[in-house]
Scaffold this motif. Structure first.
Motif, PDB file in Angstrom:
ATOM      1  N   ARG A 254     -43.331  40.081  -2.942  1.00 52.98           N
ATOM      2  CA  ARG A 254     -43.951  40.229  -1.630  1.00 52.98           C
ATOM      3  C   ARG A 254     -45.465  40.317  -1.711  1.00 52.98           C
ATOM      4  NH1 ARG A 254     -41.123  45.178   1.185  1.00 52.98           N
ATOM      5  NH2 ARG A 254     -41.370  46.017  -0.912  1.00 52.98           N
TER       6      ARG A 254
ATOM      7  N   PHE B 283     -47.420  38.433  -3.180  1.00 51.84           N
ATOM      8  CA  PHE B 283     -48.046  37.119  -3.343  1.00 51.84           C
ATOM      9  C   PHE B 283     -49.196  36.915  -2.384  1.00 51.84           C
ATOM     10  CE2 PHE B 283     -48.380  32.688  -4.253  1.00 51.84           C
ATOM     11  CZ  PHE B 283     -48.543  32.037  -3.050  1.00 51.84           C
ATOM     12  N   PHE B 284     -49.036  37.389  -1.152  1.00 49.88           N
ATOM     13  CA  PHE B 284     -50.011  37.092  -0.122  1.00 49.88           C
ATOM     14  C   PHE B 284     -51.310  37.882  -0.295  1.00 49.88           C
ATOM     15  CE2 PHE B 284     -47.018  34.500   1.903  1.00 49.88           C
ATOM     16  CZ  PHE B 284     -45.785  35.117   1.814  1.00 49.88           C
ATOM     17  N   THR B 285     -51.360  38.770  -1.237  1.00 49.63           N
ATOM     18  CA  THR B 285     -52.588  39.518  -1.483  1.00 49.63           C
ATOM     19  C   THR B 285     -53.323  39.009  -2.714  1.00 49.63           C
ATOM     20  OG1 THR B 285     -51.530  41.185  -2.883  1.00 49.63           O
ATOM     21  CG2 THR B 285     -51.507  41.571  -0.509  1.00 49.63           C
TER      22      THR B 285
ATOM     23  N   TRP C 223     -56.304  34.096  -1.302  1.00 48.46           N
ATOM     24  CA  TRP C 223     -54.972  34.378  -0.769  1.00 48.46           C
ATOM     25  C   TRP C 223     -54.739  33.639   0.554  1.00 48.46           C
ATOM     26  CZ3 TRP C 223     -54.081  36.443   4.009  1.00 48.46           C
ATOM     27  CH2 TRP C 223     -55.176  37.048   4.649  1.00 48.46           C
ATOM     28  N   SER C 224     -55.791  33.434   1.308  1.00 46.99           N
ATOM     29  CA  SER C 224     -55.643  32.741   2.595  1.00 46.99           C
ATOM     30  C   SER C 224     -55.694  31.228   2.455  1.00 46.99           C
ATOM     31  CB  SER C 224     -56.759  33.174   3.544  1.00 46.99           C
ATOM     32  OG  SER C 224     -58.004  32.693   3.073  1.00 46.99           O
TER      33      SER C 224
ATOM     34  N   ARG D 256     -52.458  25.865  -1.553  1.00 48.89           N
ATOM     35  CA  ARG D 256     -51.336  26.779  -1.563  1.00 48.89           C
ATOM     36  C   ARG D 256     -50.592  26.694  -0.248  1.00 48.89           C
ATOM     37  NH1 ARG D 256     -53.477  32.606  -2.747  1.00 48.89           N
ATOM     38  NH2 ARG D 256     -51.354  33.280  -2.196  1.00 48.89           N
TER      39      ARG D 256
ATOM     40  N   ASN E  69     -48.308  29.194   1.753  1.00 50.24           N
ATOM     41  CA  ASN E  69     -47.797  30.554   1.799  1.00 50.24           C
ATOM     42  C   ASN E  69     -46.417  30.637   2.439  1.00 50.24           C
ATOM     43  OD1 ASN E  69     -49.978  31.605   0.442  1.00 50.24           O
ATOM     44  ND2 ASN E  69     -51.033  32.334   2.261  1.00 50.24           N
TER      45      ASN E  69
ATOM     46  N   ILE F 289     -44.462  29.921  -0.629  1.00 51.86           N
ATOM     47  CA  ILE F 289     -45.110  30.662  -1.717  1.00 51.86           C
ATOM     48  C   ILE F 289     -45.242  29.819  -2.976  1.00 51.86           C
ATOM     49  CG2 ILE F 289     -44.709  32.968  -0.836  1.00 51.86           C
ATOM     50  CD1 ILE F 289     -42.339  33.285  -2.628  1.00 51.86           C
TER      51      ILE F 289
END
Length: 124
Positions: free
Chosen positions: A26, A28-30, A52-53, A71, A73, A76
């Motif tokens: 979870r 991953f987004f950070t 990350w964005s 990327r 998201n 992922i």
């Protein structure tokens, strides 16, 4: 975050290739995500990174204008699209993750997670 790289193979000079790095976890987004590579007899070197964005990217001079990191998201996954490949691009490519904000500070010693590596061989 756990990482799994894929997409390597044997290509010819001037060809293109896309590497993928599937992530899990979870957090991953950070994480900023990136790629390093290691050629035989050489140290592992930075290739590219993405925030990350996805809004910020950074490249090594040796690949700038030829490689593109992106990327997704939603699934992922991080990609490295390589074009105009050269024999000197031959290496094992590793995806990596870090929460370091400044990409210039990224080194193999301060990455928090690594994928297992995928071999890219460029024949002349």
């Amino acid at each position: 975050v756990q990482l799994q790289a894929s997409g390597g193979g044997l290509v010819h000079t001037g060809d293109s290739r896309r590497l993928s790095c599937a992530a899990s976890g979870r957090a991953f987004f950070t994480y900023g995500m990136g790629w390093f590579r290691q050629a035989p007899g050489k140290e592992r070197e930075f290739v590219a990174a993405i925030s990350w964005s996805g809004g910020s990217t950074y490249y090594a001079d040796s690949v700038k204008g030829r490689f593109t990191i992106s990327r997704n998201n939603a699934n992922i996954t991080v990609y490295l699209h390589m074009t105009s490949l050269k024999p000197e691009d031959t290496a094992v490519y590793y995806c990596a993750a870090s929460q370091l904000q400044v990409f210039r500070d990224w080194t193999p010693d301060n990455m928090e997670s690594w994928g297992q590596g995928t071999q890219v061989t460029v024949s002349s």
